[in-house]
Enzyme design. Sequence first.
Site, PDB file in Angstrom:
ATOM      1  N   HIS A  62     -42.042  -9.607  81.258  1.00 25.43           N
ATOM      2  CA  HIS A  62     -42.031 -11.026  81.618  1.00 25.43           C
ATOM      3  C   HIS A  62     -41.253 -11.257  82.917  1.00 25.43           C
ATOM      4  O   HIS A  62     -40.367 -10.480  83.284  1.00 25.43           O
ATOM      5  CB  HIS A  62     -41.434 -11.847  80.478  1.00 25.43           C
TER       6      HIS A  62
ATOM      7  N   GLU B 171     -38.990 -13.386  83.803  1.00 29.52           N
ATOM      8  CA  GLU B 171     -37.540 -13.585  83.700  1.00 29.52           C
ATOM      9  C   GLU B 171     -36.826 -12.250  83.529  1.00 29.52           C
ATOM     10  O   GLU B 171     -35.791 -11.995  84.160  1.00 29.52           O
ATOM     11  CB  GLU B 171     -37.203 -14.474  82.490  1.00 29.52           C
TER      12      GLU B 171
ATOM     13  N   CYS C 289     -37.204 -13.453  76.346  1.00 28.36           N
ATOM     14  CA  CYS C 289     -36.530 -13.729  77.620  1.00 28.36           C
ATOM     15  C   CYS C 289     -35.243 -14.496  77.382  1.00 28.36           C
ATOM     16  O   CYS C 289     -34.235 -14.262  78.059  1.00 28.36           O
ATOM     17  CB  CYS C 289     -37.456 -14.490  78.561  1.00 28.36           C
TER      18      CYS C 289
HETATM   19  O1  LIG Z   1     -41.241 -16.073  78.920  1.00 27.01           O
HETATM   20  C1  LIG Z   1     -42.369 -15.718  79.350  1.00 27.01           C
HETATM   21  C2  LIG Z   1     -43.524 -15.867  78.606  1.00 27.01           C
HETATM   22  C3  LIG Z   1     -44.686 -15.332  79.062  1.00 27.01           C
HETATM   23  N1  LIG Z   1     -44.723 -14.666  80.245  1.00 27.01           N
HETATM   24  C4  LIG Z   1     -45.973 -14.057  80.690  1.00 27.01           C
HETATM   25  C5  LIG Z   1     -46.528 -13.021  79.757  1.00 27.01           C
HETATM   26  C6  LIG Z   1     -47.996 -13.072  80.042  1.00 27.01           C
HETATM   27  O2  LIG Z   1     -48.276 -12.230  81.170  1.00 27.01           O
HETATM   28  C7  LIG Z   1     -48.224 -14.539  80.412  1.00 27.01           C
HETATM   29  C8  LIG Z   1     -48.738 -15.360  79.252  1.00 27.01           C
HETATM   30  O3  LIG Z   1     -50.105 -15.102  79.093  1.00 27.01           O
HETATM   31  P1  LIG Z   1     -51.070 -16.085  78.286  1.00 27.01           P
HETATM   32  O4  LIG Z   1     -52.448 -15.598  78.606  1.00 27.01           O
HETATM   33  O5  LIG Z   1     -50.823 -17.488  78.781  1.00 27.01           O
HETATM   34  O6  LIG Z   1     -50.708 -15.942  76.839  1.00 27.01           O
HETATM   35  O7  LIG Z   1     -46.961 -15.056  80.774  1.00 27.01           O
HETATM   36  C9  LIG Z   1     -43.600 -14.571  81.025  1.00 27.01           C
HETATM   37  O8  LIG Z   1     -43.628 -13.979  82.127  1.00 27.01           O
HETATM   38  N2  LIG Z   1     -42.451 -15.129  80.561  1.00 27.01           N
HETATM   39 ZN   LIG Z   2     -40.592 -14.059  78.016  1.00 30.12          ZN
END
Ligand SMILES: O=c1ccn([C@H]2C[C@H](O)[C@@H](COP(=O)(O)O)O2)c(=O)[nH]1
Ligand SMILES: [Zn+2]
Length: 161
Positions: free
Chosen positions: A75, A77, A104
Amino acid sequence: MKREDYISWDEYFMGVAVLAAKRSKDPNTQVGACIVNKSKRILSTGYNGFPYGCSDDTFSWDREGEDTKYQYVVHAELNAILNAHGKSLEGSRLYVDLFPCNECAKAIIQSGITEVVYLYDKYADEPETIASKKMLNAAGVRTTQLNLHRDTITIDFNRNK
Ligand SMILES: O=c1ccn([C@H]2C[C@H](O)[C@@H](COP(=O)(O)O)O2)c(=O)[nH]1
Ligand SMILES: [Zn+2]
């Protein structure tokens, strides 16, 4: 007389987060993060993507099925925290476009970040987001949704041509 249409600190740091998100290969949700210290210095940035060595072209970007991106993606963060390479994040602020998930939130709390500034909360009803808010709140991490006075900032690579 000075220019009046300069961007604010919040617009600048969230702008950096949104620009970092543009590096993401996730076809559905691109997330960017920017960590800033009390002196308004950028300590680190990150976006959601696969770990080193895990090719964007061979690992799955699927959202459903047996082999999904959720098993692999780091992610935004967490990437920003890891990209700080051990620098102290104590008392720093994290700008991120999407509200952080529970995993996160754990990393945010443990790294000493004391404020999360976010833009949108599209997964507000998901258990992960509810758990995230519960933990951030218990740990005294402030969460602030940014209400910006402009929708866009243009980056013009041709302005002096
Ligand atoms: O705290 C977060 C939550 C999610 N992400 C990222 C992880 C995934 O690559 C996308 C979410 O994908 P969806 O298709 O919308 O479920 O976002 C993040 O970086 N940080
Ligand atoms: Zn996350």
